[in-house]
Write a protein that holds these residues in place. Structure first.
Motif, PDB file in Angstrom:
ATOM      1  N   GLY A 284     101.048  85.417  72.672  1.00  0.00           N
ATOM      2  CA  GLY A 284      99.857  85.880  73.388  1.00  0.00           C
ATOM      3  C   GLY A 284      99.156  87.012  72.663  1.00  0.00           C
ATOM      4  O   GLY A 284      97.917  87.025  72.534  1.00  0.00           O
ATOM      5  N   ILE A 285      99.919  87.997  72.164  1.00  0.00           N
ATOM      6  CA  ILE A 285      99.315  89.109  71.412  1.00  0.00           C
ATOM      7  C   ILE A 285      98.649  88.593  70.141  1.00  0.00           C
ATOM      8  O   ILE A 285      97.555  89.043  69.762  1.00  0.00           O
ATOM      9  CB  ILE A 285     100.385  90.169  71.099  1.00  0.00           C
ATOM     10  CG1 ILE A 285     100.898  90.795  72.390  1.00  0.00           C
ATOM     11  CG2 ILE A 285      99.833  91.249  70.176  1.00  0.00           C
ATOM     12  CD1 ILE A 285     102.040  91.769  72.181  1.00  0.00           C
ATOM     13  N   ILE A 287      97.318  85.634  69.603  1.00  0.00           N
ATOM     14  CA  ILE A 287      96.062  84.933  69.924  1.00  0.00           C
ATOM     15  C   ILE A 287      94.955  85.923  70.254  1.00  0.00           C
ATOM     16  O   ILE A 287      93.815  85.791  69.784  1.00  0.00           O
ATOM     17  CB  ILE A 287      96.304  83.949  71.090  1.00  0.00           C
ATOM     18  CG1 ILE A 287      97.248  82.827  70.643  1.00  0.00           C
ATOM     19  CG2 ILE A 287      94.986  83.375  71.590  1.00  0.00           C
ATOM     20  CD1 ILE A 287      97.639  81.889  71.758  1.00  0.00           C
ATOM     21  N   VAL A 288      95.271  86.942  71.069  1.00  0.00           N
ATOM     22  CA  VAL A 288      94.252  87.938  71.424  1.00  0.00           C
ATOM     23  C   VAL A 288      93.766  88.680  70.189  1.00  0.00           C
ATOM     24  O   VAL A 288      92.553  88.885  69.983  1.00  0.00           O
ATOM     25  CB  VAL A 288      94.819  88.914  72.476  1.00  0.00           C
ATOM     26  CG1 VAL A 288      93.852  90.063  72.709  1.00  0.00           C
ATOM     27  CG2 VAL A 288      95.095  88.177  73.779  1.00  0.00           C
ATOM     28  N   GLU A 289      94.707  89.090  69.332  1.00  0.00           N
ATOM     29  CA  GLU A 289      94.321  89.833  68.128  1.00  0.00           C
ATOM     30  C   GLU A 289      93.510  88.963  67.183  1.00  0.00           C
ATOM     31  O   GLU A 289      92.550  89.435  66.554  1.00  0.00           O
ATOM     32  CB  GLU A 289      95.591  90.339  67.439  1.00  0.00           C
ATOM     33  CG  GLU A 289      95.350  91.466  66.439  1.00  0.00           C
ATOM     34  CD  GLU A 289      94.942  90.943  65.086  1.00  0.00           C
ATOM     35  OE1 GLU A 289      94.308  91.700  64.318  1.00  0.00           O
ATOM     36  OE2 GLU A 289      95.261  89.777  64.774  1.00  0.00           O
ATOM     37  N   GLN A 290      93.854  87.691  67.097  1.00  0.00           N
ATOM     38  CA  GLN A 290      93.102  86.783  66.237  1.00  0.00           C
ATOM     39  C   GLN A 290      91.680  86.596  66.748  1.00  0.00           C
ATOM     40  O   GLN A 290      90.724  86.532  65.951  1.00  0.00           O
ATOM     41  CB  GLN A 290      93.825  85.437  66.160  1.00  0.00           C
ATOM     42  CG  GLN A 290      93.156  84.410  65.262  1.00  0.00           C
ATOM     43  CD  GLN A 290      93.192  84.810  63.806  1.00  0.00           C
ATOM     44  OE1 GLN A 290      94.011  85.630  63.419  1.00  0.00           O
ATOM     45  NE2 GLN A 290      92.301  84.242  63.006  1.00  0.00           N
ATOM     46  N   GLN A 291      91.503  86.511  68.054  1.00  0.00           N
ATOM     47  CA  GLN A 291      90.162  86.389  68.612  1.00  0.00           C
ATOM     48  C   GLN A 291      89.328  87.642  68.354  1.00  0.00           C
ATOM     49  O   GLN A 291      88.142  87.555  68.012  1.00  0.00           O
ATOM     50  CB  GLN A 291      90.243  86.104  70.113  1.00  0.00           C
ATOM     51  CG  GLN A 291      90.829  84.744  70.445  1.00  0.00           C
ATOM     52  CD  GLN A 291      90.032  83.606  69.862  1.00  0.00           C
ATOM     53  OE1 GLN A 291      88.808  83.601  69.929  1.00  0.00           O
ATOM     54  NE2 GLN A 291      90.716  82.636  69.281  1.00  0.00           N
ATOM     55  N   LEU A 292      89.952  88.812  68.493  1.00  0.00           N
ATOM     56  CA  LEU A 292      89.242  90.055  68.180  1.00  0.00           C
ATOM     57  C   LEU A 292      88.851  90.104  66.710  1.00  0.00           C
ATOM     58  O   LEU A 292      87.757  90.564  66.349  1.00  0.00           O
ATOM     59  CB  LEU A 292      90.111  91.263  68.540  1.00  0.00           C
ATOM     60  CG  LEU A 292      90.335  91.507  70.031  1.00  0.00           C
ATOM     61  CD1 LEU A 292      91.293  92.678  70.234  1.00  0.00           C
ATOM     62  CD2 LEU A 292      89.010  91.788  70.734  1.00  0.00           C
TER      63      LEU A 292
END
Length: 420
Positions: A284-285, A287-292
Motif C-alpha cells: 500500500g505504501i 502504491i501511494v508513493e508511486q502515485q505521488l
C-alpha cells in the motif's frame, strides 16, 4: 519527358501514397541496417551510451569547478573521484548489509513458509498435505531439470567477465574525455557538416539539454523513491532493506516496468520475512508513493524534458526491450526524448538575416537631405588608412570640408573632399 497520359491513369491520392510508401521503405531499410551495425558493435555502443548518460549527470559538477577557476583536467579528475567514491560507498553498504542479513532472511522465509503451509491446510482452502508436498516436489524437479542450464549460464557469464571489464574501462575513458574535452569534440564533429553545421549545432545543443535535464531529474526522482522505500523497509525490520532500496533506485530508471519488478521483489521479501500483514502494508505504501511520484515529482522535475503520453512510453520501452533487452529498455526513453527534441531544431528554418547595406554609387552622395547635384562618379575604394564606416549606424555625416570628412563627401564649394 514522360507523356502525361500514363500518369493520369493513377489517381493523385494513390500517387502520393506510393511516394510516401517508397520514402518510408527507404527510411526503414536505413534504420534496419543502422540497428544491425549497432547490434554488431554492442561492445562499443553500450559503454558509449552509458558514458553519455553519466556525462550528462556529472557535467554540472565539472562545470562548477571550471567556473571556480580550476583547470579542466583537475575539475574532471575531482568529478570522477567523487563519482567513484559514491559508487564504492554504496556497493560496500549493500554488500555488508547483504552478508549480515541474508542468513536471517533464510530463517525467516522458512518460518513463513511453514506458516503458509499450516494456513493452507487448516485455513478456508482445506488443502491436503499430500497436495502441498506434490507442489513442492514439482518445483524441486523443475529446478533440478534447469540446473544444467543454470550452470551453463554461470559458466558463460564467467567467460565474458573479461569483456565486461573491458567495457567498464572503455566507459570510464569515454566519460573522462567527454567531461574534459566535450566542447572541443563537438566543435570537431561540426566541422564535418559544412553548410548545415548551424542546424546540426542547434539540434545537438537541444538534444544535450534534453538529455541532461532528463538524466538529472530521473536520478533525483529515483533517489527520493529509493530513500523513502528504504526507510519504510528498515522501519518494518525487513532484512536486506539496503539492497532492496538500491534495487528500487536503479529500477526507477526504467519507467513503469522497472518499479513493477522492483516492487514485486521487495513485496515478496517482505512477505517471506515478516508475513502477509507487513507485505500488504508495504504494498500500500509503495502504491501511494508511486502515485505521488508520477503526479508530483515527475511532472515537476522531468516533465519539461519528457512530455510523452504513457502509451508512447510503453511502446518505446517495448521496442527498446525487443531490440536490446534490458539495456535497450533503459536507454529507449531518453533516446526517444532526444530525437523528439532534436528533429524540430534540425528541420527548422532560421529567420533570414537582414540584407547588408548597399554600397552603390548613391550611398556616398552626402548627407541626407542634400539636394545638390552629384558628380556622377563612382566612389573610390577605401584604402588601408581610411577610417572605417559604421554601417549599422548609417552613413556618418561630417562637417562640410572639415577635419575627418569622409572620402566622397562634398565641401562648401560643392567639390569632393579627398582625405587620402
Amino acid at each position: 519527358m514522360l507523356p502525361d497520359r500514363p500518369t493520369k491513369l493513377v489517381p493523385p491520392v494513390l500517387a502520393k501514397m506510393a511516394a510516401w510508401c517508397a520514402c518510408l521503405i527507404l527510411v526503414g531499410v536505413v534504420v534496419y541496417f543502422f540497428a544491425l551495425v549497432i547490434a554488431r558493435l554492442t561492445f562499443v555502443a553500450l559503454p558509449v551510451a552509458i558514458a553519455l548518460l553519466l556525462t550528462a549527470l556529472l557535467f554540472p559538477l565539472t562545470n562548477s569547478l571550471r567556473q571556480a577557476g580550476m583547470r579542466p583536467i583537475y575539475a574532471t579528475w575531482i568529478t570522477m573521484l567523487v563519482a567513484l567514491a559514491v559508487l564504492t560507498g554504496t556497493g560496500w553498504l549493500v554488500g555488508a548489509r547483504a552478508s549480515d542479513e541474508f542468513p536471517n532472511l533464510v530463517q525467516q522465509v522458512q518460518v513463513t513458509a511453514r506458516s503458509v503451509q499450516d494456513w493452507l491446510i487448516t485455513g478456508p482452502l482445506h488443502l491436503k498435505e499430500a497436495q502441498i508436498t506434490s507442489y513442492v516436489d514439482e518445483i524441486a524437479t523443475m529446478v533440478n531439470t534447469q540446473r544444467t542450464a543454470i550452470t551453463g549460464t554461470v559458466l558463460s557469464a564467467g567467460a565474458v567477465a573479461f569483456e565486461v571489464l573491458a567495457s567498464i574501462v572503455l566507459l570510464l575513458f569515454v566519460t573522462f574525455f567527454l567531461l574534459k574535452d566535450g566542447d572541443r569534440i563537438w566543435a570537431w564533429v561540426l566541422r564535418g557538416f559544412g553548410n548545415v553545421a548551424p542546424r546540426v549545432d542547434r539540434a545537438g545543443r537541444a538534444a544535450w539539454a534534453t538529455l541532461s535535464h532528463y538524466v538529472q531529474g530521473t536520478v533525483a526522482v529515483a533517489a527520493v523513491h529509493g530513500l523513502i522505500m528504504g526507510i519504510v523497509l528498515a522501519g518494518m525490520g525487513v532484512p536486506l532493506w539496503a539492497p532492496l532500496a538500491v534495487l528500487i533506485f536503479f529500477a526507477s530508471f526504467i519507467p513503469i516496468v522497472g518499479i513493477f519488478f522492483a516492487g514485486t521483489v521487495a513485496t515478496l521479501v517482505t512477505l517471506g520475512a515478516k508475513g502477509l500483514v507487513y507485505a500488504l502494508i508495504f504494498l500500500g505504501i509503495l502504491i501511494v508513493e508511486q502515485q505521488l511520484e508520477n503526479h508530483v515529482l515527475q511532472p515537476l522535475i522531468v516533465g519539461r524534458a519528457l512530455n510523452f503520453h504513457p502509451l508512447a512510453i510503453i511502446l518505446v520501452l517495448a521496442i527498446g526491450g525487443i531490440l536490446a533487452g534490458i539495456a535497450g529498455a533503459a536507454v529507449a526513453v531518453p533516446v526517444a526524448a532526444v530525437i523528439y527534441r532534436a528533429l524540430p531544431e534540425l528541420t527548422h528554418q532560421p529567420p533570414p538575416a537582414l540584407p547588408p547595406p548597399s554600397h552603390g554609387p548613391g550611398e556616398d552622395e552626402g548627407p541626407r537631405g542634400d539636394t545638390g547635384g552629384g558628380t556622377g562618379e563612382v566612389p573610390r575604394p577605401r584604402g588601408e588608412g581610411a577610417a572605417p564606416r559604421d554601417d549599422a549606424a548609417g552613413p556618418r555625416v561630417a562637417e562640410p570640408g572639415g577635419e575627418g570628412a569622409e572620402p566622397g563627401s562634398k565641401g562648401e564649394n560643392g567639390r569632393r573632399v579627398d582625405t587620402e
